[in-house]
Design an enzyme around this catalytic site. Structure first.
Site, PDB file in Angstrom:
ATOM      1  N   ILE A   1       0.852  -1.190   0.000  1.00  0.00           N
ATOM      2  CA  ILE A   1       0.000   0.000   0.000  1.00  0.00           C
ATOM      3  C   ILE A   1       0.886   1.238   0.000  1.00  0.00           C
ATOM      4  CG2 ILE A   1      -1.874   1.226   1.158  1.00  0.00           C
ATOM      5  CD1 ILE A   1      -2.584  -1.351   2.614  1.00  0.00           C
TER       6      ILE A   1
ATOM      7  N   GLY B   1      -4.584   5.801   3.668  1.00  0.00           N
ATOM      8  CA  GLY B   1      -3.504   4.821   3.559  1.00  0.00           C
ATOM      9  C   GLY B   1      -3.158   4.193   4.886  1.00  0.00           C
TER      10      GLY B   1
ATOM     11  N   SER C   1     -10.970   9.029  -6.606  1.00  0.00           N
ATOM     12  CA  SER C   1     -11.749  10.066  -5.939  1.00  0.00           C
ATOM     13  C   SER C   1     -13.029  10.224  -6.735  1.00  0.00           C
ATOM     14  CB  SER C   1     -10.971  11.386  -5.948  1.00  0.00           C
ATOM     15  OG  SER C   1     -11.802  12.485  -5.598  1.00  0.00           O
TER      16      SER C   1
ATOM     17  N   TYR D   1      -5.795  18.369 -10.258  1.00  0.00           N
ATOM     18  CA  TYR D   1      -6.069  17.157  -9.474  1.00  0.00           C
ATOM     19  C   TYR D   1      -7.073  16.264 -10.195  1.00  0.00           C
ATOM     20  CZ  TYR D   1      -7.693  14.264  -5.562  1.00  0.00           C
ATOM     21  OH  TYR D   1      -8.053  13.198  -4.757  1.00  0.00           O
TER      22      TYR D   1
END
Length: 282
Positions: free
Chosen positions: A8, A16, A140, A153
């Site tokens: 990860i 995370g 997202s 972004y």
């Protein structure tokens, strides 16, 4: 059966960190990576409190450095003999509009949020083919719905979603499942880490100042403790995807995220999204 191994990225805080603890609690040997391992204290404390310290291993990994990616993946396979899953979680926000933000900000957002994901996925795929593993990428809702003052972004997250949507059937043909996980607002250090000087931004925004002011007011409300998920809540679907026999390609982390994404996926001419996000800057 040997304990499965998951790598990860971006585990020093937020989703995370929560995902690293949760996967360890689910019995996975978790290689928790971060660019600066001096920031591992919060993760190690959380793992200890959860009683899973023996399943959490911290490693350095900078997703924007190809040599760092290759070294980390090679070490994981050498030490554990396998790699069963990768969770692309590392990311960085970018707030501003292109006329004033400039190209450096765009390139920086793409390096971390897109090219870093591609680099790690490419390095991991031979090992995931061997294990019949999976690639999970935290994108997202901004990877589906473009949002004001998040041009760089959202562009990077759109690119990630396009990459993964294209890769998914190809990877499936060699036994690797691909999933994107789409959080909405999450009460974590991600927003704080942007270290935005709001008064300075507004003072320098020129003709965009009224729209930026409206956007900031709306976004601040969405990220308050009452309106956002916790990092643990946003990370829970990652563990579910790891456990699923045939995971979905696209997974949202909340009812709000599902409704928000659905607006775009049913919006053939784009008017619904423009009507929605246009209200954020008025």
């Amino acid at each position: 059966m040997d304990t499965k191994t998951v790598l990860i990225t971006g585990t020093s805080s937020g989703i995370g960190l929560a995902a690293a603890v949760a996967t360890a609690q689910a019995g996975w040997h978790t290689v928790a990576t971060m660019r600066d391992t001096r920031r591992a204290d919060a993760l190690l404390k959380a793992a200890d409190e959860a009683g899973v310290s023996d399943l959490v291993q911290v490693k350095r990994l900078d997703v924007t450095d190809a040599a760092s990616v290759a070294t980390c993946v090679a070490e994981v396979v050498a030490e554990h003999g396998r790699l069963d899953a990768v969770v692309n979680n590392a990311g960085a926000g970018s707030v501003g509009t292109i006329e004033q933000h400039g190209m450096d900000a765009v390139r920086s957002a793409m390096e971390v949020n897109y090219f870093g994901v591609v680099e790690l996925t490419r390095a991991a795929l031979p090992h995931l083919r061997a294990s019949g593993g999976r690639v999970i990428t935290v994108t997202s809702v901004g990877g589906v719905v473009g949002q004001p003052f998040n041009e760089s972004y959202c562009a990077a997250k759109f690119a990630v979603e396009g990459f993964m949507e294209s890769l998914a059937p190809v990877a499936a043909s060699v036994g690797v499942h691909v999933t994107v996980v789409e959080p909405g607002a999450v009460a974590s250090e991600f927003v704080a880490s942007l270290k935005l000087d709001i008064p300075a931004m507004l003072a320098e925004a020129g003709p965009y100042a009224p729209a930026l002011q409206a956007y900031i007011e709306r976004t601040t409300k969405s990220y308050d403790s009452a309106g956002a998920q916790t990092s643990a809540e946003a990370a829970a679907p990652i563990v579910e995807v790891l456990a699923a026999e045939r995971p979905a390609f696209r997974v949202q982390t909340s009812d709000w995220a599902r409704e928000f994404v659905a607006t775009k996926l049913a919006d053939v001419d784009g008017s619904a999204v423009q009507g929605l996000t246009g209200g954020w800057v008025r």
